[in-house]
Scaffold this motif. Structure first.
Motif, PDB file in Angstrom:
ATOM      1  N   ALA A 103       0.803  -1.226   0.000  1.00 12.65           N
ATOM      2  CA  ALA A 103       0.000   0.000   0.000  1.00 12.65           C
ATOM      3  C   ALA A 103       0.833   1.271   0.000  1.00 12.65           C
ATOM      4  O   ALA A 103       0.357   2.322  -0.458  1.00 12.65           O
ATOM      5  CB  ALA A 103      -0.935  -0.004   1.209  1.00 12.65           C
ATOM      6  N   SER A 104       2.070   1.200   0.497  1.00 13.72           N
ATOM      7  CA  SER A 104       2.906   2.400   0.582  1.00 13.72           C
ATOM      8  C   SER A 104       4.060   2.409  -0.406  1.00 13.72           C
ATOM      9  O   SER A 104       4.440   3.473  -0.904  1.00 13.72           O
ATOM     10  CB  SER A 104       3.475   2.548   2.004  1.00 13.72           C
ATOM     11  N   PRO A 108       1.323   3.292  -4.671  1.00 14.81           N
ATOM     12  CA  PRO A 108       1.250   4.722  -4.979  1.00 14.81           C
ATOM     13  C   PRO A 108       2.086   5.142  -6.178  1.00 14.81           C
ATOM     14  O   PRO A 108       1.735   6.076  -6.895  1.00 14.81           O
ATOM     15  CB  PRO A 108       1.764   5.388  -3.692  1.00 14.81           C
ATOM     16  N   ILE A 109       3.203   4.442  -6.403  1.00 19.04           N
ATOM     17  CA  ILE A 109       4.103   4.835  -7.487  1.00 19.04           C
ATOM     18  C   ILE A 109       3.504   4.515  -8.847  1.00 19.04           C
ATOM     19  O   ILE A 109       3.837   5.144  -9.849  1.00 19.04           O
ATOM     20  CB  ILE A 109       5.467   4.117  -7.337  1.00 19.04           C
ATOM     21  N   ARG A 113      -2.902   8.490 -11.186  1.00 13.43           N
ATOM     22  CA  ARG A 113      -2.494   9.897 -11.230  1.00 13.43           C
ATOM     23  C   ARG A 113      -0.991  10.043 -11.463  1.00 13.43           C
ATOM     24  O   ARG A 113      -0.543  11.002 -12.099  1.00 13.43           O
ATOM     25  CB  ARG A 113      -2.945  10.639  -9.973  1.00 13.43           C
ATOM     26  N   VAL A 114      -0.208   9.081 -10.953  1.00 11.85           N
ATOM     27  CA  VAL A 114       1.229   9.112 -11.226  1.00 11.85           C
ATOM     28  C   VAL A 114       1.494   8.805 -12.697  1.00 11.85           C
ATOM     29  O   VAL A 114       2.293   9.483 -13.361  1.00 11.85           O
ATOM     30  CB  VAL A 114       1.975   8.122 -10.317  1.00 11.85           C
ATOM     31  N   LEU A 115       0.810   7.794 -13.232  1.00 10.32           N
ATOM     32  CA  LEU A 115       0.985   7.454 -14.648  1.00 10.32           C
ATOM     33  C   LEU A 115       0.540   8.605 -15.545  1.00 10.32           C
ATOM     34  O   LEU A 115       1.177   8.885 -16.565  1.00 10.32           O
ATOM     35  CB  LEU A 115       0.212   6.179 -14.974  1.00 10.32           C
ATOM     36  N   HIS A 134       8.587  -2.394 -12.974  1.00 14.90           N
ATOM     37  CA  HIS A 134       9.787  -2.313 -12.141  1.00 14.90           C
ATOM     38  C   HIS A 134       9.432  -2.220 -10.667  1.00 14.90           C
ATOM     39  O   HIS A 134       9.991  -2.942  -9.826  1.00 14.90           O
ATOM     40  CB  HIS A 134      10.637  -1.107 -12.547  1.00 14.90           C
ATOM     41  N   TRP A 135       8.491  -1.339 -10.329  1.00 18.70           N
ATOM     42  CA  TRP A 135       8.187  -1.119  -8.920  1.00 18.70           C
ATOM     43  C   TRP A 135       7.374  -2.265  -8.328  1.00 18.70           C
ATOM     44  O   TRP A 135       7.516  -2.578  -7.144  1.00 18.70           O
ATOM     45  CB  TRP A 135       7.493   0.228  -8.725  1.00 18.70           C
TER      46      TRP A 135
END
Length: 212
Positions: A103-104, A108-109, A113-115, A134-135
């Motif tokens: 979750a952290s 989020p990455i 909204r990040v994409l 990757h993440w």
């Protein structure tokens, strides 16, 4: 929970977590849908509900909660059977650790909204997909290493916990982005065990009323 409302989106992994928790508890809520791909989360109507413009969002009488982990722990405290955390402090800490890696550190990455921000910076679709993979892989390596020392079939033994509630939706995302899951044998086995439970199966994105 006849007065409770859950705002979500079928493919949101954070909303997926809350659906699993509700199902495990045998609870229901009114589901309201926010179409993230169409940008409904950025519109004034939804920003009045949740100024952060994210899902899930929980309303229960005079309580309003964002953040899936907070919602799930609230459900666990107000409806303690079956428990979503182990009975011992060490087990609860480990379950929370695993849940928070997802979750952290992972989720989020790679959320929408990040994409979208990467797109605005000129990053193409292939590079965005590689970013997400990757993440996910980086986080799954940590989760797999932790699970290797814990009893199955779920993250911490015979019963699903908060850890499983977070891992399963992230496996769904991993498959969407073409992550090779072969190195993560415990994660794959856990996901398979969860798929046999109605609470997890009924929460799957493809089974939601707003699925496309």
């Amino acid at each position: 929970m006849s007065d409770a409302v859950l705002y979500g989106y079928f493919r949101s992994s954070a909303a997926y977590r809350v659906r699993i928790a509700l199902n495990l508890k045998g609870l229901s809520a009114e589901h309201r849908f926010v179409h993230l791909r169409k940008g409904e989360q950025t519109q004034p109507a939804y920003r009045k509900v949740n100024p952060a413009g994210l899902v899930p969002y929980w309303i229960d009488d005079d309580l309003e909660l964002a953040q899936s982990i907070a919602i799930i722990e609230y459900l666990d405290e107000t409806h303690p059977k079956p428990p979503l955390l182990p009975p011992d402090p060490k087990g609860r800490a480990i379950a929370r650790e695993i849940a928070l890696v997802v979750a952290s550190d992972i989720h989020p990455i790679g959320n929408l909204r990040v994409l979208n921000r990467l797109t605005g910076m000129g990053v193409d679709e292939a590079a965005r997909a590689a970013w997400s993979k990757h993440w996910i892989e980086t986080g799954f390596e940590a989760v797999e290493a932790r699970l290797a020392h814990l009893p199955g079939p779920f993250a911490l033994g015979d019963q699903p916990t908060l850890a499983d509630i977070c891992i399963v939706p992230q496996v769904f995302n991993a498959r969407r982005f073409g992550v090779d899951l072969a190195p993560y044998k415990r994660i794959v086995a856990l996901d398979a065990a969860a798929a046999k439970l109605k609470a997890f199966a009924a929460a799957e994105p493809g089974r939601q009323p707003d699925a496309e």
